[in-house]
Design a protein around this motif. Structure first.
Motif, short mmCIF file in Angstrom:
data_model
loop_
_atom_site.label_atom_id
_atom_site.label_comp_id
_atom_site.label_asym_id
_atom_site.label_seq_id
_atom_site.Cartn_x
_atom_site.Cartn_y
_atom_site.Cartn_z
N ASN A 165 24.57 -60.93 -25.41
CA ASN A 165 23.31 -60.18 -25.31
C ASN A 165 22.33 -60.88 -24.37
O ASN A 165 21.67 -60.24 -23.55
N GLU A 198 17.64 -58.49 -15.68
CA GLU A 198 16.48 -59.03 -14.97
C GLU A 198 16.84 -59.38 -13.53
O GLU A 198 16.06 -59.12 -12.61
N LYS A 245 20.92 -59.47 -20.79
CA LYS A 245 19.48 -59.38 -20.51
C LYS A 245 19.17 -60.07 -19.19
O LYS A 245 18.43 -59.54 -18.35
#
Length: 199
Positions: free
Chosen positions: A36, A44, A40
């Protein structure tokens, strides 16, 4: 005593299987958390790549505009020099100054474009690295999920086997107890019969 030992052995086996299952679950949760976090970070980085790409496109547009302006000013300078014959009057000097400024702006835009492209390629390489790590972690996570599922199935099968063994031992013990009580009952009956016949 045999039944108690079997029960103790079954309890110990269950405890160890529970510990292994719990450890695998913890590893799975840690791997999922890492996946996870990587996903993420990758999202980004994709945003950063998109922003850097926009900056590079803007710099390229600015560079093309500056080059176009410089070409136009060069053409105007040539026309002014041809019209005046010597090219040393104030208009020619002003055009030369504008041309130099346009050339400097084009050079600066070119340098900004190169910096933007370099940053963009570095960020894209980072993104590929993150994606690769995320895929590796996902594969490890999937493998651990499979292992957890296998362990759960194995644990359930072991519990079922232990229950069957326990029931078999219980039945055997009950049969032995019944045989012993039947023997005692028949002896008591025989002793009563003898004492009744003796009396």
């Amino acid at each position: 005593a045999s039944l108690k030992e079997e029960r103790d052995a079954l309890s110990e086996g269950k405890r160890k299987a529970d510990e292994e299952l719990s450890a695998t679950r913890s590893q799975l949760e840690a791997a999922q958390s890492s996946v996870n976090a990587m996903m993420k970070d990758a999202a980004e980085l994709r945003e950063v790549v998109a922003a850097e790409k926009r900056v590079a496109e803007d710099a390229a547009t600015e560079m093309r505009s500056c080059q176009s302006k410089a070409e136009r000013l060069q053409e105007e300078l040539r026309s002014a020099q041809a019209a005046s014959g010597s090219g040393s009057d104030a208009d020619s000097a002003a055009l030369r100054s504008q041309l130099e400024a346009a050339q400097q702006a084009a050079q600066q835009a070119r340098e900004e474009l190169l910096v933007g492209q370099r940053k963009s390629s570095e960020v894209a390489a980072d993104l590929r690295g993150y994606q690769s790590k995320a895929f590796e972690l996902k594969a490890a996570n999937d493998a651990m999920s499979g292992e957890l599922e296998r362990l759960q199935e194995e644990f359930q099968a072991m519990q079922a086997d232990h229950q069957l063994e326990l029931e078999a031992l219980q039945k055997e013990r009950e049969e032995q107890w019944k045989a012993v009580t039947d023997q005692i009952d028949s002896r008591v009956a025989e002793v009563r019969r003898r004492s009744a016949t003796d009396a």
